[in-house]
Write a protein that holds these residues in place. Structure first.
Motif, PDB file in Angstrom:
ATOM      1  N   ALA A 160       0.836  -1.200   0.000  1.00  0.00           N
ATOM      2  CA  ALA A 160       0.000   0.000   0.000  1.00  0.00           C
ATOM      3  C   ALA A 160       0.876   1.258   0.000  1.00  0.00           C
ATOM      4  O   ALA A 160       0.615   2.215  -0.732  1.00  0.00           O
ATOM      5  CB  ALA A 160      -0.922   0.000   1.217  1.00  0.00           C
ATOM      6  N   ASP A 161       1.939   1.241   0.815  1.00  0.00           N
ATOM      7  CA  ASP A 161       2.830   2.419   0.864  1.00  0.00           C
ATOM      8  C   ASP A 161       3.406   2.711  -0.527  1.00  0.00           C
ATOM      9  O   ASP A 161       3.494   3.864  -0.952  1.00  0.00           O
ATOM     10  CB  ASP A 161       4.001   2.168   1.829  1.00  0.00           C
ATOM     11  N   LEU A 162       3.807   1.642  -1.227  1.00  0.00           N
ATOM     12  CA  LEU A 162       4.391   1.830  -2.559  1.00  0.00           C
ATOM     13  C   LEU A 162       3.362   2.422  -3.519  1.00  0.00           C
ATOM     14  O   LEU A 162       3.678   3.311  -4.318  1.00  0.00           O
ATOM     15  CB  LEU A 162       4.936   0.493  -3.094  1.00  0.00           C
ATOM     16  N   LEU A 163       2.125   1.936  -3.418  1.00  0.00           N
ATOM     17  CA  LEU A 163       1.065   2.476  -4.281  1.00  0.00           C
ATOM     18  C   LEU A 163       0.818   3.953  -3.990  1.00  0.00           C
ATOM     19  O   LEU A 163       0.664   4.765  -4.906  1.00  0.00           O
ATOM     20  CB  LEU A 163      -0.240   1.728  -4.016  1.00  0.00           C
ATOM     21  N   VAL A 164       0.779   4.281  -2.708  1.00  0.00           N
ATOM     22  CA  VAL A 164       0.513   5.675  -2.303  1.00  0.00           C
ATOM     23  C   VAL A 164       1.602   6.585  -2.882  1.00  0.00           C
ATOM     24  O   VAL A 164       1.316   7.635  -3.482  1.00  0.00           O
ATOM     25  CB  VAL A 164       0.464   5.784  -0.756  1.00  0.00           C
ATOM     26  N   LEU A 165       2.863   6.165  -2.745  1.00  0.00           N
ATOM     27  CA  LEU A 165       3.970   6.995  -3.254  1.00  0.00           C
ATOM     28  C   LEU A 165       3.944   7.055  -4.786  1.00  0.00           C
ATOM     29  O   LEU A 165       4.264   8.088  -5.384  1.00  0.00           O
ATOM     30  CB  LEU A 165       5.311   6.461  -2.742  1.00  0.00           C
TER      31      LEU A 165
END
Ligand SMILES: NC(=O)c1ccc[n+]([C@@H]2O[C@H](COP(=O)([O-])OP(=O)(O)OC[C@H]3O[C@@H](n4cnc5c(N)ncnc54)[C@H](O)[C@@H]3O)[C@@H](O)[C@H]2O)c1
Length: 339
Positions: A160-165
């Protein structure tokens, strides 16, 4: 400002909603929660009738529902607490973790793009960094420590963090991420270590501790986490990740013994059980960035926080006994069944 708080019937989102609805009467807050087993509307009872508060039952994975809500409400800020959050459950049933923690986040990100939300904040975890050795107390997680998740839970949060960034870099979406260490405090579901130990010790039941209890967690009192998120949302720099932690490293066994001491219960209640597969050894956060850039400081150290937590569980037995006997799940029907 109109704020959407997803997962606000859970532990941290619930504490956040309770505090911020009162702190910012000029803002409007909508809490959206699917009320899974971990969501408990009784947590929000004291703010249900506040004029600047609204509760909506719904699932972040339901794209039509989410687009409809965003269309009607025109949120300025979205803070995403909604997640499957229990590592043990992710080992038993990884699918729902990918579905909620990754695909659900993607739906929210798309909705934020479509409806021009001014800030999307993702509540993430120190677990995305993997673990640290027990014999290197000098090592801490920094914001640029590589992602190295161990469990299906932490892998889903890291994804999720990677998607957000990526949504920030590719589409210019105004995002921030906070990665916090282990939380404890009021309204914590009694499947997690601290409330589990408190509630079982009060009933003189055996206290399961994984392995030899040597795994170390960096504990932060939940309201200190909420204050940090509020600061990031209001003053944090778009596109940035902020670590949150209070340098309160304790082994699981130390935590359990501290609780027993406060409750005046014998250590013979402790029962060592087979270790969790892939169990992370040690987490420890470096919070220098949020301290120097945003001026955040925790109010509680572990001693004052654990005392406040135990006192809360002693004075709010109804809240956790309703969870243990399943009554909390009838609360939504009672509150909303005839509306
Ligand atoms: N608890 C911790 O120590 C800790 C530490 C750091 C980060 N976090 C993160 O903070 C967030 C909140 O954690 P928590 O401990 O409050 O979790 P929690 O399990 O207590 O609460 C999660 C809430 O999300 C809701 N939810 C689950 N799936 C949903 C869906 N598909 N749609 C809408 N709502 C849904 C649940 O009903 C519940 O109310 C999580 O993202 C977690 O990864 C937790």
């Amino acid at each position: 400002m109109k704020v959407l708080v997803t997962g606000g019937a859970g532990f941290i989102g619930g504490n956040y909603a309770l505090e911020m609805v009162k702190k910012y009467p000029e803002d409007e807050m909508v809490v959206l929660d699917a009320l899974t087993y971990a969501g408990n509307l009784e947590t929000l009872e004291s703010i249900m009738e506040e004029p600047n508060f609204k509760f909506v039952k719904g699932d972040i994975r339901n794209r039509d529902f989410i687009y409809n809500l965003f269309e009607n409400e025109q949120f300025d800020v979205v803070i995403n607490f909604a997640a499957e959050s229990h590592v043990d459950r992710s080992i038993e049933e990884p699918d729902i973790f990918v579905s909620t923690n990754v695909m659900g986040v993607q739906v929210l990100l798309d909705a934020c793009r479509k409806y021009n939300v001014k800030r999307f904040h993702q509540v993430s975890t120190d677990e995305v960094y993997g673990d640290l050795p027990l014999d290197r107390p000098d090592l801490l997680f920094h914001e640029d420590t590589p992602i190295h998740a161990s469990s299906p839970y932490s892998a889903s949060k890291a994804s999720a963090d990677l998607l957000v960034l990526a949504y920030h870099r590719t589409f210019g979406l105004p995002v921030t991420i906070s990665r916090c260490s282990n939380n404890y405090g009021p309204y914590h579901f009694p499947e997690k270590l601290i409330p589990l130990i408190i509630s079982r010790a009060l009933n003189d039941e055996s206290l399961p501790v994984y392995g030899e209890g040597k795994n170390v967690r960096d504990w932060l009192y939940v309201t200190d986490h909420c204050k940090a998120i509020d600061l990031i949302v209001r003053k944090g720099k778009v596109g940035e990740v902020y670590n949150i932690g209070g340098h309160n490293e304790k082994s699981n066994l130390e935590v359990v013994k501290t609780i027993l001491k406060y409750l005046n219960k014998p250590e013979s209640l402790i029962q060592f059980v087979k270790d969790r597969p892939g169990h992370d050894l040690r987490y420890a956060m470096d919070p220098t960035k949020i301290q120097t850039e945003l001026g955040w400081q925790p109010e509680y150290d572990f001693d004052s926080g654990i005392k406040a937590t135990i006192d809360w569980y002693l004075t709010h037995k109804d809240w956790w006994e309703h969870i243990i006997n399943g009554e909390y799940q009838a609360y939504y029907e009672k509150m909303y069944g005839n509306r």
